[in-house]
Motif scaffolding. Sequence first.
Motif, PDB file in Angstrom:
ATOM      1  N   LEU A  76     -71.992 -34.728  39.150  1.00 41.01           N
ATOM      2  CA  LEU A  76     -71.111 -35.839  38.792  1.00 41.01           C
ATOM      3  C   LEU A  76     -71.323 -36.261  37.338  1.00 41.01           C
ATOM      4  CD1 LEU A  76     -71.228 -38.162  41.945  1.00 41.01           C
ATOM      5  CD2 LEU A  76     -69.305 -36.800  41.143  1.00 41.01           C
ATOM      6  N   TYR A  77     -72.456 -35.855  36.780  1.00 41.06           N
ATOM      7  CA  TYR A  77     -72.769 -36.176  35.387  1.00 41.06           C
ATOM      8  C   TYR A  77     -71.636 -35.756  34.455  1.00 41.06           C
ATOM      9  CZ  TYR A  77     -74.826 -35.553  30.746  1.00 41.06           C
ATOM     10  OH  TYR A  77     -75.047 -35.586  29.402  1.00 41.06           O
ATOM     11  N   PHE A  78     -70.975 -34.630  34.768  1.00 42.69           N
ATOM     12  CA  PHE A  78     -69.885 -34.157  33.911  1.00 42.69           C
ATOM     13  C   PHE A  78     -68.781 -35.206  33.789  1.00 42.69           C
ATOM     14  CE2 PHE A  78     -71.334 -29.898  35.621  1.00 42.69           C
ATOM     15  CZ  PHE A  78     -71.948 -29.510  34.449  1.00 42.69           C
ATOM     16  N   GLY A  79     -68.632 -36.033  34.807  1.00 41.04           N
ATOM     17  CA  GLY A  79     -67.537 -36.991  34.806  1.00 41.04           C
ATOM     18  C   GLY A  79     -67.710 -38.124  33.826  1.00 41.04           C
ATOM     19  N   ARG A  80     -68.944 -38.423  33.435  1.00 40.74           N
ATOM     20  CA  ARG A  80     -69.159 -39.590  32.576  1.00 40.74           C
ATOM     21  C   ARG A  80     -68.439 -39.444  31.240  1.00 40.74           C
ATOM     22  NH1 ARG A  80     -75.203 -41.612  31.617  1.00 40.74           N
ATOM     23  NH2 ARG A  80     -75.331 -39.639  30.498  1.00 40.74           N
ATOM     24  N   ARG A  81     -68.596 -38.301  30.612  1.00 44.16           N
ATOM     25  CA  ARG A  81     -67.929 -38.084  29.319  1.00 44.16           C
ATOM     26  C   ARG A  81     -66.422 -37.952  29.500  1.00 44.16           C
ATOM     27  NH1 ARG A  81     -70.075 -33.230  25.695  1.00 44.16           N
ATOM     28  NH2 ARG A  81     -71.896 -34.605  25.711  1.00 44.16           N
ATOM     29  N   ILE A  82     -66.002 -37.217  30.534  1.00 38.46           N
ATOM     30  CA  ILE A  82     -64.575 -36.968  30.746  1.00 38.46           C
ATOM     31  C   ILE A  82     -63.828 -38.268  31.020  1.00 38.46           C
ATOM     32  CG2 ILE A  82     -62.899 -35.870  32.281  1.00 38.46           C
ATOM     33  CD1 ILE A  82     -64.990 -33.596  32.634  1.00 38.46           C
ATOM     34  N   PHE A  83     -64.358 -39.081  31.933  1.00 40.28           N
ATOM     35  CA  PHE A  83     -63.675 -40.333  32.262  1.00 40.28           C
ATOM     36  C   PHE A  83     -63.786 -41.336  31.124  1.00 40.28           C
ATOM     37  CE2 PHE A  83     -64.258 -38.745  36.671  1.00 40.28           C
ATOM     38  CZ  PHE A  83     -62.923 -38.776  37.056  1.00 40.28           C
ATOM     39  N   GLY A  84     -64.898 -41.304  30.389  1.00 38.90           N
ATOM     40  CA  GLY A  84     -65.028 -42.193  29.239  1.00 38.90           C
ATOM     41  C   GLY A  84     -64.002 -41.887  28.170  1.00 38.90           C
ATOM     42  N   LEU A  85     -63.814 -40.600  27.881  1.00 39.20           N
ATOM     43  CA  LEU A  85     -62.802 -40.209  26.897  1.00 39.20           C
ATOM     44  C   LEU A  85     -61.396 -40.499  27.410  1.00 39.20           C
ATOM     45  CD1 LEU A  85     -64.323 -36.847  25.592  1.00 39.20           C
ATOM     46  CD2 LEU A  85     -64.168 -39.035  24.369  1.00 39.20           C
ATOM     47  N   ALA A  86     -61.207 -40.386  28.721  1.00 41.74           N
ATOM     48  CA  ALA A  86     -59.899 -40.729  29.295  1.00 41.74           C
ATOM     49  C   ALA A  86     -59.612 -42.217  29.111  1.00 41.74           C
ATOM     50  CB  ALA A  86     -59.860 -40.363  30.774  1.00 41.74           C
ATOM     51  N   ALA A  87     -60.627 -43.057  29.321  1.00 47.32           N
ATOM     52  CA  ALA A  87     -60.451 -44.492  29.102  1.00 47.32           C
ATOM     53  C   ALA A  87     -60.060 -44.766  27.654  1.00 47.32           C
ATOM     54  CB  ALA A  87     -61.739 -45.241  29.453  1.00 47.32           C
ATOM     55  N   LEU A  88     -60.710 -44.068  26.721  1.00 50.90           N
ATOM     56  CA  LEU A  88     -60.367 -44.211  25.302  1.00 50.90           C
ATOM     57  C   LEU A  88     -58.932 -43.759  25.040  1.00 50.90           C
ATOM     58  CD1 LEU A  88     -60.830 -44.575  22.279  1.00 50.90           C
ATOM     59  CD2 LEU A  88     -62.028 -42.359  22.267  1.00 50.90           C
ATOM     60  N   PHE A  89     -58.535 -42.622  25.587  1.00 46.00           N
ATOM     61  CA  PHE A  89     -57.183 -42.098  25.377  1.00 46.00           C
ATOM     62  C   PHE A  89     -56.126 -43.083  25.869  1.00 46.00           C
ATOM     63  CE2 PHE A  89     -53.521 -40.061  27.409  1.00 46.00           C
ATOM     64  CZ  PHE A  89     -52.924 -39.461  26.308  1.00 46.00           C
ATOM     65  N   TYR A  90     -56.288 -43.589  27.084  1.00 46.58           N
ATOM     66  CA  TYR A  90     -55.268 -44.484  27.633  1.00 46.58           C
ATOM     67  C   TYR A  90     -55.269 -45.827  26.906  1.00 46.58           C
ATOM     68  CZ  TYR A  90     -54.128 -41.251  31.377  1.00 46.58           C
ATOM     69  OH  TYR A  90     -53.699 -40.149  32.086  1.00 46.58           O
ATOM     70  N   ALA A  91     -56.443 -46.293  26.464  1.00 55.55           N
ATOM     71  CA  ALA A  91     -56.492 -47.545  25.706  1.00 55.55           C
ATOM     72  C   ALA A  91     -55.812 -47.383  24.348  1.00 55.55           C
ATOM     73  CB  ALA A  91     -57.946 -47.985  25.518  1.00 55.55           C
ATOM     74  N   ALA A  92     -56.044 -46.237  23.687  1.00 53.39           N
ATOM     75  CA  ALA A  92     -55.409 -45.987  22.394  1.00 53.39           C
ATOM     76  C   ALA A  92     -53.893 -45.835  22.561  1.00 53.39           C
ATOM     77  CB  ALA A  92     -56.003 -44.729  21.754  1.00 53.39           C
ATOM     78  N   PHE A  93     -53.478 -45.156  23.628  1.00 48.86           N
ATOM     79  CA  PHE A  93     -52.049 -44.996  23.902  1.00 48.86           C
ATOM     80  C   PHE A  93     -51.422 -46.349  24.227  1.00 48.86           C
ATOM     81  CE2 PHE A  93     -48.721 -42.541  26.566  1.00 48.86           C
ATOM     82  CZ  PHE A  93     -47.894 -42.425  25.455  1.00 48.86           C
ATOM     83  N   HIS A  94     -52.172 -47.196  24.913  1.00 47.94           N
ATOM     84  CA  HIS A  94     -51.756 -48.563  25.227  1.00 47.94           C
ATOM     85  C   HIS A  94     -51.419 -49.321  23.937  1.00 47.94           C
ATOM     86  CE1 HIS A  94     -51.873 -52.437  27.333  1.00 47.94           C
ATOM     87  NE2 HIS A  94     -52.850 -52.856  26.543  1.00 47.94           N
ATOM     88  N   LEU A  95     -52.317 -49.235  22.959  1.00 48.60           N
ATOM     89  CA  LEU A  95     -52.090 -49.904  21.681  1.00 48.60           C
ATOM     90  C   LEU A  95     -50.935 -49.255  20.919  1.00 48.60           C
ATOM     91  CD1 LEU A  95     -52.852 -51.925  19.473  1.00 48.60           C
ATOM     92  CD2 LEU A  95     -54.537 -50.271  18.647  1.00 48.60           C
ATOM     93  N   LEU A  96     -50.862 -47.931  20.925  1.00 53.79           N
ATOM     94  CA  LEU A  96     -49.804 -47.235  20.202  1.00 53.79           C
ATOM     95  C   LEU A  96     -48.425 -47.629  20.730  1.00 53.79           C
ATOM     96  CD1 LEU A  96     -48.841 -45.082  18.198  1.00 53.79           C
ATOM     97  CD2 LEU A  96     -49.158 -43.374  20.004  1.00 53.79           C
ATOM     98  N   LEU A  97     -48.287 -47.696  22.036  1.00 49.84           N
ATOM     99  CA  LEU A  97     -47.010 -48.101  22.615  1.00 49.84           C
ATOM    100  C   LEU A  97     -46.654 -49.534  22.219  1.00 49.84           C
ATOM    101  CD1 LEU A  97     -47.380 -46.622  26.221  1.00 49.84           C
ATOM    102  CD2 LEU A  97     -45.825 -45.823  24.431  1.00 49.84           C
ATOM    103  N   PHE A  98     -47.668 -50.396  22.165  1.00 51.28           N
ATOM    104  CA  PHE A  98     -47.440 -51.784  21.751  1.00 51.28           C
ATOM    105  C   PHE A  98     -46.949 -51.843  20.299  1.00 51.28           C
ATOM    106  CE2 PHE A  98     -49.193 -55.719  19.835  1.00 51.28           C
ATOM    107  CZ  PHE A  98     -48.467 -56.653  20.561  1.00 51.28           C
TER     108      PHE A  98
END
Length: 288
Positions: A76-98
């Motif tokens: 499950l360790y692999f998920g920490r980086r993947i989900f963390g980067l996903a959170a960053l991607f969606y947050a950045a996309f959130h701001l970009l759309l705004f």
Amino acid sequence: MPLFHERSGKFSPEKTLFIVATTLPAVWLAGLAANGMLGARPWTEAIHFTGLWAIRFLAVTLAITPLRKLLSYPKLYFGRRIFGLAALFYAAFHLLLFVVDQGAGRALSEIVLRIYLTIGAVALMLLIALGATSFDGAIRRLGTERWNQLHMAVYGIALLGAVHFFLQSKLDVTEPVLMAGLFVFLFAYRIAVRLSGDVTPLGVAGLAVLSALLTAGVEVLWYGLATRVDPWLVAEANLSLDLGPRPAWWVLGAGLALALFAAQRREAAPARGRRRTAPATQTKIEAS
């Protein structure tokens, strides 16, 4: 290192599953947009959608370590980086759309003048800092101790994200309360680990009960301070299921389910250990 493989070069089903899981919301959003299914205010709906998934993936990121330890599932360790980067991607996309929706000038003005947007922007900047240092090269340059200290900022990001979510939601805070409750549970688990070194399944169950009570308290307090809704009615709703399960019940259920699975894994651990040692023991007997 290939995207879907471990460092050894072996294909990783876990990494593949995690990557697919993080891309599905984006595919879903693209499908809704392509088919005109984002409602009368598509930009607003898309902004809310991406923000919601950003905080969800942040919660999953924080859940990886407890799940890995309690379920004895190291990969499950692999998920920490993947989900963390996903959170960053969606947050950045959130701001970009705004920014696209409002225009760069007005968006910047809104971020400066509206406190909940300022809080969200700060959380995103911290996420960018963590994302930029999430790779092996950055870990080597910073050193493990400094890297760990920097990435402790994820707890502050979770807090800022939850506050931003509350203030943005205004009246219906069901989902923000749920996310806040999950963060409370994950924070409580880490505090318990630091204090005792280990948390048993029974301890996890106790943390689930405590977190559920605090979640209900957060919901009552919010409605009492931020709206004209009678907080006692909210408290009564948390004690019954007449209006469906409130966020506190979901937090309790998730915590108790984790405690149950952890207990089952611990009971199965001796049997797995015996199976691993049996061939070696048999070999020793045959050799003698």
